[in-house]
Design an enzyme around this catalytic site. Structure first.
Site, PDB file in Angstrom:
ATOM      1  N   GLY A 102      -0.003  13.913  -3.710  1.00  0.00           N
ATOM      2  CA  GLY A 102      -1.447  13.833  -3.922  1.00  0.00           C
ATOM      3  C   GLY A 102      -1.757  12.550  -4.663  1.00  0.00           C
ATOM      4  O   GLY A 102      -0.868  11.976  -5.296  1.00  0.00           O
ATOM      5  N   LYS A 154      -0.293   4.023  -8.308  1.00  0.00           N
ATOM      6  CA  LYS A 154      -0.237   5.375  -8.866  1.00  0.00           C
ATOM      7  C   LYS A 154       1.053   5.586  -9.671  1.00  0.00           C
ATOM      8  O   LYS A 154       1.025   6.130 -10.773  1.00  0.00           O
ATOM      9  CB  LYS A 154      -0.314   6.414  -7.743  1.00  0.00           C
ATOM     10  CG  LYS A 154      -0.108   7.792  -8.298  1.00  0.00           C
ATOM     11  CD  LYS A 154       0.103   8.861  -7.286  1.00  0.00           C
ATOM     12  CE  LYS A 154       0.896   9.966  -7.970  1.00  0.00           C
ATOM     13  NZ  LYS A 154       0.775  11.249  -7.313  1.00  0.00           N
ATOM     14  N   PRO A 164      -9.418  -1.411   8.522  1.00  0.00           N
ATOM     15  CA  PRO A 164      -8.587  -0.250   8.850  1.00  0.00           C
ATOM     16  C   PRO A 164      -7.124  -0.682   8.878  1.00  0.00           C
ATOM     17  O   PRO A 164      -6.793  -1.737   9.425  1.00  0.00           O
ATOM     18  CB  PRO A 164      -9.053   0.170  10.244  1.00  0.00           C
ATOM     19  CG  PRO A 164     -10.010  -0.853  10.710  1.00  0.00           C
ATOM     20  CD  PRO A 164     -10.349  -1.781   9.599  1.00  0.00           C
ATOM     21  N   GLY A 179       1.535   2.925  -2.624  1.00  0.00           N
ATOM     22  CA  GLY A 179       1.137   3.791  -3.746  1.00  0.00           C
ATOM     23  C   GLY A 179       1.793   3.365  -5.052  1.00  0.00           C
ATOM     24  O   GLY A 179       1.990   4.178  -5.949  1.00  0.00           O
ATOM     25  N   ASP A 215       0.815  -1.229   0.000  1.00  0.00           N
ATOM     26  CA  ASP A 215       0.000   0.000   0.000  1.00  0.00           C
ATOM     27  C   ASP A 215       0.841   1.269   0.000  1.00  0.00           C
ATOM     28  O   ASP A 215       0.451   2.291   0.554  1.00  0.00           O
ATOM     29  CB  ASP A 215      -0.951   0.036   1.222  1.00  0.00           C
ATOM     30  CG  ASP A 215      -1.790  -1.217   1.302  1.00  0.00           C
ATOM     31  OD1 ASP A 215      -2.303  -1.623   0.252  1.00  0.00           O
ATOM     32  OD2 ASP A 215      -1.919  -1.782   2.394  1.00  0.00           O
ATOM     33  N   HIS A 264      -4.556  -2.025  -5.884  1.00  0.00           N
ATOM     34  CA  HIS A 264      -3.957  -0.744  -6.237  1.00  0.00           C
ATOM     35  C   HIS A 264      -5.101   0.219  -6.456  1.00  0.00           C
ATOM     36  O   HIS A 264      -6.072  -0.121  -7.120  1.00  0.00           O
ATOM     37  CB  HIS A 264      -3.222  -0.829  -7.575  1.00  0.00           C
ATOM     38  CG  HIS A 264      -2.010  -1.680  -7.546  1.00  0.00           C
ATOM     39  ND1 HIS A 264      -0.966  -1.450  -6.697  1.00  0.00           N
ATOM     40  CD2 HIS A 264      -1.651  -2.729  -8.289  1.00  0.00           C
ATOM     41  CE1 HIS A 264      -0.032  -2.342  -6.929  1.00  0.00           C
ATOM     42  NE2 HIS A 264      -0.424  -3.135  -7.879  1.00  0.00           N
TER      43      HIS A 264
HETATM   44  P1  GDP Z   1      -0.422   0.151  -3.774  1.00  0.00           P
HETATM   45  O1  GDP Z   1      -0.986  -1.194  -3.478  1.00  0.00           O
HETATM   46  O2  GDP Z   1       1.019   0.247  -3.414  1.00  0.00           O
HETATM   47  O3  GDP Z   1      -0.693   0.590  -5.162  1.00  0.00           O
HETATM   48  O4  GDP Z   1      -1.140   1.183  -2.803  1.00  0.00           O
HETATM   49  P2  GDP Z   1      -2.697   1.515  -2.688  1.00  0.00           P
HETATM   50  O5  GDP Z   1      -3.167   2.029  -3.978  1.00  0.00           O
HETATM   51  O6  GDP Z   1      -3.437   0.435  -2.035  1.00  0.00           O
HETATM   52  O7  GDP Z   1      -2.644   2.647  -1.573  1.00  0.00           O
HETATM   53  C1  GDP Z   1      -2.202   3.876  -1.803  1.00  0.00           C
HETATM   54  C2  GDP Z   1      -3.318   4.861  -1.505  1.00  0.00           C
HETATM   55  O8  GDP Z   1      -2.760   6.127  -1.396  1.00  0.00           O
HETATM   56  C3  GDP Z   1      -4.353   4.969  -2.613  1.00  0.00           C
HETATM   57  O9  GDP Z   1      -5.596   5.294  -2.060  1.00  0.00           O
HETATM   58  C4  GDP Z   1      -3.822   6.106  -3.469  1.00  0.00           C
HETATM   59  O10 GDP Z   1      -4.819   6.787  -4.212  1.00  0.00           O
HETATM   60  C5  GDP Z   1      -3.232   6.981  -2.429  1.00  0.00           C
HETATM   61  N1  GDP Z   1      -2.082   7.758  -2.829  1.00  0.00           N
HETATM   62  C6  GDP Z   1      -1.023   7.397  -3.614  1.00  0.00           C
HETATM   63  N2  GDP Z   1      -0.126   8.400  -3.659  1.00  0.00           N
HETATM   64  C7  GDP Z   1      -0.619   9.391  -2.880  1.00  0.00           C
HETATM   65  C8  GDP Z   1      -0.135  10.678  -2.495  1.00  0.00           C
HETATM   66  O11 GDP Z   1       0.951  11.108  -2.854  1.00  0.00           O
HETATM   67  N3  GDP Z   1      -0.937  11.403  -1.654  1.00  0.00           N
HETATM   68  C9  GDP Z   1      -2.133  10.965  -1.185  1.00  0.00           C
HETATM   69  N4  GDP Z   1      -2.846  11.739  -0.375  1.00  0.00           N
HETATM   70  N5  GDP Z   1      -2.604   9.746  -1.518  1.00  0.00           N
HETATM   71  C10 GDP Z   1      -1.855   8.977  -2.347  1.00  0.00           C
END
Ligand code: GDP
Length: 427
Positions: A415, A17, A305, A14, A12, A40
């Site tokens: 963001g 993204k 959570p 990010g 998790d 993701h």
């Molecule tokens: P992944 O499994 O590594 O892709 O992570 P996830 O997508 O489960 O969790 C990352 C969360 O953080 C998601 O809800 C994204 O939209 C959010 N996110 C990613 N980068 C950022 C950031 O720079 N700022 C904020 N506020 N949220 C972010």
């Protein structure tokens, strides 16, 4: 050129993204391990999507998405996820599925649930997606390869043989309904028809793509600390989460992976059980959880959570090392703007001695965090496009982390949106 995007922490971070963002410059995006057990979250012009199985490149017209041989392939899930995209207005993606990927069987998911039930309070906190039973069977050599779906005789014989074995456990250990081979065979025929349009030798496809100089992204799931060898065993996942495994799980030579972008979260979060040295609790944790990620830190697969904590430089440096990080993307930095002070875990105290080396699980259990406290920047940093425009204390935090983890931080995410990224060219 082959690049890997992987996590340094508990998942998790990010990665979705960053993959979505770098997908723009990629021809092919490959999932090489895991299954539909982690999510993701991606936000782009089509809306907000939670992907579990499809690579994060599916939103671009010009990319080919590959489910590699290392993945636990849940076929109905794949079809459902594809449909959720097209229902959301995303053009039908170009998708290839490895003929050597193995199939997540309905009974893997059941066994995962039954085992968690049996363990009760001592459970692993599994997402109950069938991952552990799947990989157990793969290495016990009783898994089903996608290619076997197309061999009628082999499939029938194997289905009967496997049901016989599984039924012994179902009857005597779990006291649950037995498997019926004919029904399972019927399900597998349905799976065959669902997956048939996508199946090919993806390793050969990637071989040709590498020769043709294509840009290939390997997209990891979860993080280094969930790796079965190097993570917090046994509270880990069942396939390797390391970039090195990308070579195996995609079927390419290891030396082709030239760039390893490790995604690091600006604070810590974890889902499920397991050691977590810099964990915080109570109101402090609640506030970070509520403000965290995009709309709060809750699991993308389970909605649970997430456990929260301060940045753990010991775990992250280790995570970067095991991943072989060539560069780091630091994410969710914007979330920390409300804090007056930012504790960073810079050491573990174990049996009265402070160490910066991440230990084996038995020692980790005894570790107490040693913090260094940095001043907060107490302002909103979303919308900032240039590194120099970040508040001084924010840059100080980034540079402190960079020094601790010993890898250049080249990307700073401020963001959740695709364009909310600062590329750092100096420093
Ligand atoms: P992944 O499994 O590594 O892709 O992570 P996830 O997508 O489960 O969790 C990352 C969360 O953080 C998601 O809800 C994204 O939209 C959010 N996110 C990613 N980068 C950022 C950031 O720079 N700022 C904020 N506020 N949220 C972010």
């Amino acid at each position: 050129m082959v690049r890997a995007i992987v996590g340094a922490n508990w998942g998790d971070e990010g990665k979705g993204k960053i993959t979505d963002m770098l997908g723009k410059e990629s021809d092919i995006i490959v999932r090489f391990q895991g299954g539909s057990n982690a999510g993701h979250t991606i936000i782009n012009q089509y809306g907000k999507f939670a992907l579990h199985l499809l690579p994060s490149g599916v939103f671009y017209n010009h990319t080919t998405s590959i489910i590699g041989n290392g993945v636990a392939l849940n076929i109905p899930y794949l079809v459902k996820e594809l449909k959720s995209l097209t229902d959301g207005g995303v053009p039908v993606p170009k998708l290839l599925v490895s003929d050597r990927a193995q199939i997540m069987m309905p009974y893997h998911i059941l066994f995962d649930q039954y085992e968690e039930e049996r363990l009760g309070g001592k459970s692993f906190g599994s997402t109950k997606s069938g991952i552990a039973p799947f990989y157990s069977d793969k290495y016990a050599k009783i898994g089903f390869q996608v290619s076997e779906l197309f061999e009628d005789e082999v499939l029938k014989e194997k289905t009967e043989r496997v049901c016989e074995m599984k039924n012994i456990l179902l009857e005597h250990m779990y006291h649950k309904p037995l498997l019926v081979p004919e029904e399972l065979l019927h399900t597998l025929h349905e799976y065959r028809d669902m997956v048939a349009p996508y199946v090919c030798d993806t390793s050969a496809f990637l071989h040709d793509a590498i020769k043709a100089g294509k840009n290939i992204l390997l997209e990891g799931q979860l993080g280094a600390l969930k790796d079965p060898d190097f993570g917090i065993y046994p509270m880990v996942t069942s396939s390797s989460t390391l970039a090195a495994y990308g070579a195996v799980g995609a079927g390419i030579p290891p030396y082709e992976i030239k760039d390893i972008i490790v995604v690091v979260k600006a604070y810590s979060s974890a889902v499920g059980a397991g050691e977590f040295v810099s964990e915080i609790f109570g109101d402090e944790a609640d506030e970070l959880r509520r403000r965290g990620g995009d709309g709060g830190e809750f699991g993308a697969t389970t909605g649970r959570p997430r456990r929260m904590g301060w940045f753990d430089a010991v775990a992250t440096r280790y995570g970067c090392r095991m991943q072989g990080a060539t560069e780091v993307a630091l994410t969710v930095l914007d979330v920390l703007g409300y804090l007056k002070e930012l504790p960073v875990c810079v050491g573990y105290e174990i049996d009265g001695k402070v160490t910066k080396d991440f230990p084996v699980t038995a020692k980790l259990r005894k570790a107490k965090p040693v913090y260094e406290v940095l001043p907060g920047w107490q302002t909103e940093i979303r919308g900032i496009k240039r590194y120099e425009e970040l508040p001084e204390n924010c840059r100080r935090y980034i540079e402190f982390i960079e020094k601790e983890i010993e890898v250049p931080i080249t990307l700073v995410s401020n963001g959740p949106g695709r364009d909310e990224i600062i590329r750092r060219t100096e420093g």
